[in-house]
Design a protein around this motif. Structure first.
Motif, PDB file in Angstrom:
ATOM      1  N   ASN A  42       1.314  -1.042  -0.138  1.00  0.00           N
ATOM      2  CA  ASN A  42       0.002   0.163  -0.285  1.00  0.00           C
ATOM      3  C   ASN A  42       0.520   1.256  -0.076  1.00  0.00           C
ATOM      4  OD1 ASN A  42      -2.738   2.073   0.249  1.00  0.00           O
ATOM      5  ND2 ASN A  42      -2.573   1.453   2.479  1.00  0.00           N
ATOM      6  N   ARG A  43       2.061   1.075   0.909  1.00  0.00           N
ATOM      7  CA  ARG A  43       2.907   2.334   0.656  1.00  0.00           C
ATOM      8  C   ARG A  43       3.517   2.361  -0.696  1.00  0.00           C
ATOM      9  NH1 ARG A  43       2.604   5.472   4.713  1.00  0.00           N
ATOM     10  NH2 ARG A  43       1.901   4.348   7.280  1.00  0.00           N
ATOM     11  N   ARG A  44       4.021   1.170  -1.213  1.00  0.00           N
ATOM     12  CA  ARG A  44       4.831   1.537  -2.710  1.00  0.00           C
ATOM     13  C   ARG A  44       3.427   2.793  -3.787  1.00  0.00           C
ATOM     14  NH1 ARG A  44       7.389  -3.420  -1.352  1.00  0.00           N
ATOM     15  NH2 ARG A  44       5.586  -5.127  -0.991  1.00  0.00           N
ATOM     16  N   ASN A  45       1.870   2.003  -3.201  1.00  0.00           N
ATOM     17  CA  ASN A  45       1.047   2.509  -3.959  1.00  0.00           C
ATOM     18  C   ASN A  45       0.904   3.997  -3.387  1.00  0.00           C
ATOM     19  OD1 ASN A  45       0.494   0.184  -5.698  1.00  0.00           O
ATOM     20  ND2 ASN A  45      -1.294  -0.518  -4.028  1.00  0.00           N
ATOM     21  N   GLU A  46       1.548   4.331  -2.746  1.00  0.00           N
ATOM     22  CA  GLU A  46       1.655   6.030  -2.275  1.00  0.00           C
ATOM     23  C   GLU A  46       2.281   6.617  -3.349  1.00  0.00           C
ATOM     24  OE1 GLU A  46      -1.007   7.881  -0.199  1.00  0.00           O
ATOM     25  OE2 GLU A  46      -2.184   5.342  -0.567  1.00  0.00           O
ATOM     26  N   ILE A  47       3.741   5.605  -3.565  1.00  0.00           N
ATOM     27  CA  ILE A  47       4.349   7.023  -3.514  1.00  0.00           C
ATOM     28  C   ILE A  47       4.363   6.873  -5.321  1.00  0.00           C
ATOM     29  CG2 ILE A  47       7.074   5.955  -4.659  1.00  0.00           C
ATOM     30  CD1 ILE A  47       7.812   4.783  -2.181  1.00  0.00           C
ATOM     31  N   ASP A 127       6.037  13.734  -2.664  1.00  0.00           N
ATOM     32  CA  ASP A 127       7.093  13.024  -3.298  1.00  0.00           C
ATOM     33  C   ASP A 127       8.115  12.868  -2.686  1.00  0.00           C
ATOM     34  OD1 ASP A 127       7.112  11.006  -5.314  1.00  0.00           O
ATOM     35  OD2 ASP A 127       9.168  11.591  -5.543  1.00  0.00           O
ATOM     36  N   GLU A 128       8.536  12.664  -2.178  1.00  0.00           N
ATOM     37  CA  GLU A 128      10.054  12.712  -1.175  1.00  0.00           C
ATOM     38  C   GLU A 128       8.936  11.982   0.658  1.00  0.00           C
ATOM     39  OE1 GLU A 128      13.911  15.097   0.907  1.00  0.00           O
ATOM     40  OE2 GLU A 128      12.699  16.341  -0.065  1.00  0.00           O
ATOM     41  N   ILE A 129       8.343  12.809   0.788  1.00  0.00           N
ATOM     42  CA  ILE A 129       7.324  12.441   2.593  1.00  0.00           C
ATOM     43  C   ILE A 129       6.746  11.020   2.256  1.00  0.00           C
ATOM     44  CG2 ILE A 129       5.383  13.121   3.285  1.00  0.00           C
ATOM     45  CD1 ILE A 129       5.988  16.235   3.351  1.00  0.00           C
ATOM     46  N   SER A 130       6.363  10.803   0.763  1.00  0.00           N
ATOM     47  CA  SER A 130       6.091   9.700   0.033  1.00  0.00           C
ATOM     48  C   SER A 130       7.106   8.640   0.549  1.00  0.00           C
ATOM     49  CB  SER A 130       4.945   9.273  -0.767  1.00  0.00           C
ATOM     50  OG  SER A 130       4.099   9.979  -1.259  1.00  0.00           O
ATOM     51  N   ARG A 131       7.837   8.753   0.520  1.00  0.00           N
ATOM     52  CA  ARG A 131       9.212   7.819   0.020  1.00  0.00           C
ATOM     53  C   ARG A 131       9.982   7.195   1.521  1.00  0.00           C
ATOM     54  NH1 ARG A 131      10.562   6.536  -5.409  1.00  0.00           N
ATOM     55  NH2 ARG A 131      10.075   8.614  -7.018  1.00  0.00           N
ATOM     56  N   LEU A 132      10.112   8.837   2.296  1.00  0.00           N
ATOM     57  CA  LEU A 132      10.152   8.524   3.175  1.00  0.00           C
ATOM     58  C   LEU A 132       9.349   8.111   4.650  1.00  0.00           C
ATOM     59  CD1 LEU A 132      11.549  12.116   4.453  1.00  0.00           C
ATOM     60  CD2 LEU A 132      12.626   9.968   3.431  1.00  0.00           C
TER      61      LEU A 132
END
Length: 441
Positions: A42-47, A127-132
């Motif tokens: 799910n987190r990867r989809n957010e990225i 996008d940076e926050i999503s990766r973090l």
């Protein structure tokens, strides 16, 4: 021949069943969990969504071209009245034709819009926050898998020790029963051994049930097939590793996310300020229009079915003058958001530093406890063996043997718990010092 095949199948069945169980190492569990955990997916989809957000904001800088077509039936056509003095009449009345149609394309393109440029920067920060956030979720998953794995190893070791204690007590029960049969022991001594043996059996069954639950939880976290049987690599409880930690890492995801959030708040403040800056855009249109008083006139040649084209190109300048103080109050709110994030950064850093100092102290304490509990366990085991031998020789009483057996079981549990606590504290320090990824490599 059929009898031989039947016998062969009976002997091979336990082997096949045993081979169906897979022993998973901690590294294998971590790799599997990172690849298959549903929450992490799910987190990867957010990225991916945040990357689309960057493209979405960049698209606002590109030309926007739209096609259009209209048809209008004026059931009661409107009229326009103009000055008719040039025609020798007071007023000139013009009747609109009943039917009209137009079609064409329109162009809109921003030439200068600082708000749109800042929106692209905000999308990159998101996008940076999503990766973090993904990195933080991955780190939390590693911690969760390690804790469950360590707990399963501890329970497995506990089961092994209980089995050994049951074997000792069964041997003691047989000896006591032989003594009783030869009038060398009392009936109450046999009952005492049986009671302790039953208590150990209950502990063993409880530990087995607990291990099954822990393995099921591990399979859930890993998204591992439920129908497959798994086992864990036995823990080395004889020694503990000597690690060195170089203080709290400044590269922790908690701190990096707050830094990105502060940068995001600064950009949001900028986008409010950019609302005062004029914007310039390019506009254009190319269209065809036709008018007639009868619909069927469009289907034969003549002036009534003629399409007239029109082409326009222009610039549009927007200058904000007064917005009712809306941006002023938004800016004040943004400044408070920035201040709150800075306060949260300071509080989080102090909290993490405190956690690191406490974990360092706990690690040293757990190392000492482990060594002491291990020595106590070995000493209690030796004392039990001596008392058991003395009981066989008729020197020690059954009460002494059972008391020493209880002390040995307690020392075993304390020893295993001390080893588990040490590993959990070490895991916490690895996270706080930025060394957690070394478990995956």
């Amino acid at each position: 021949m059929k009898r031989l095949l039947f016998i062969f199948s009976i002997f091979c069945l336990p082997i096949a069943k045993g081979n169906s169980q897979e022993t998973l190492t901690l590294e294998r569990c971590l790799q599997w969990g990172i690849e298959n955990n549903l929450s992490l997916q799910n987190r990867r989809n957010e990225i991916r969504k945040s990357q689309y957000g960057i493209s979405e904001n960049r698209a606002k800088l590109l030309p926007q071209i739209n096609g259009f077509a209209n048809f209008n039936d004026n059931l009661r056509p409107p009229v326009s009245v103009t000055d008719g003095s040039s025609y020798g009449v007071p007023y000139n009345v013009t009747h609109t034709l009943q039917y009209s149609a137009n079609a064409g394309v329109q162009l809109q393109m921003p030439l200068y819009n600082q708000t749109v440029y800042t929106a692209v920067s905000i999308a990159k920060t998101m996008d940076e926050i999503s990766r973090l956030s993904y990195g933080k979720a991955r780190e939390d998953l590693i911690m969760q898998i390690c804790k469950i794995y360590y707990l399963g190893q501890t329970t497995t070791e506990q089961i092994s020790l209980i089995k050994a204690n049951i074997a000792r007590l069964e041997e003691l029960r047989d000896i006591t029963q032989a003594f009783y049969d030869n009038d060398m022991a009392l009936d109450v001594d046999v009952k005492r051994v049986n009671i302790n043996l039953e208590n150990l059996q209950v502990q063993y069954d409880n530990a087995q049930a607990m291990l099954i639950q822990q393995l099921n939880m591990l399979k859930y976290i890993l998204d591992y097939p439920e129908e497959k049987e798994i086992a864990l690599v036995p823990a080395n409880t004889e020694t503990i590793s000597q690690d060195s930690f170089n203080g709290l890492s400044e590269d922790l995801y908690e701190l990096r996310m707050l830094q990105s959030q502060e940068r995001l708040a600064e950009q949001q403040k900028k986008i409010i300020n950019h609302g005062y800056i004029p914007s310039l855009s390019l506009s254009g249109s190319w269209m065809y229009s036709a008018y007639t008083d009868k619909g069927y006139h469009w289907f034969h040649s003549g002036p009534s079915n003629h399409w007239y084209d029109a082409l326009s190109l222009g610039l549009s300048l927007r200058v904000p003058i007064f917005d009712g103080l809306d941006k002023r109050y938004k800016k004040r709110k943004a400044l408070l958001d920035i201040e709150n994030i800075k306060l949260t950064q300071e509080d989080t850093r102090k909290n993490l530093q405190t956690q690191y100092l406490n974990a360092t102290s706990d690690l040293l304490n757990n190392q000492r406890n482990f060594k002491k509990q291990r020595d106590n366990y070995l000493l209690a085991e030796d004392v039990y063996e001596v008392t058991s031998d003395r009981y066989r020789e008729g020197i020690a009483s059954m009460t002494e043997v059972l008391q020493d057996e209880m002390r040995m079981s307690e020392a075993q549990n304390n020893y295993i718990s001390a080893h588990y606590n040490y590993r959990i504290t070490r895991l916490t320090l690895m996270k706080l010092s930025g060394q957690l990824d070394s478990l995956v490599k």
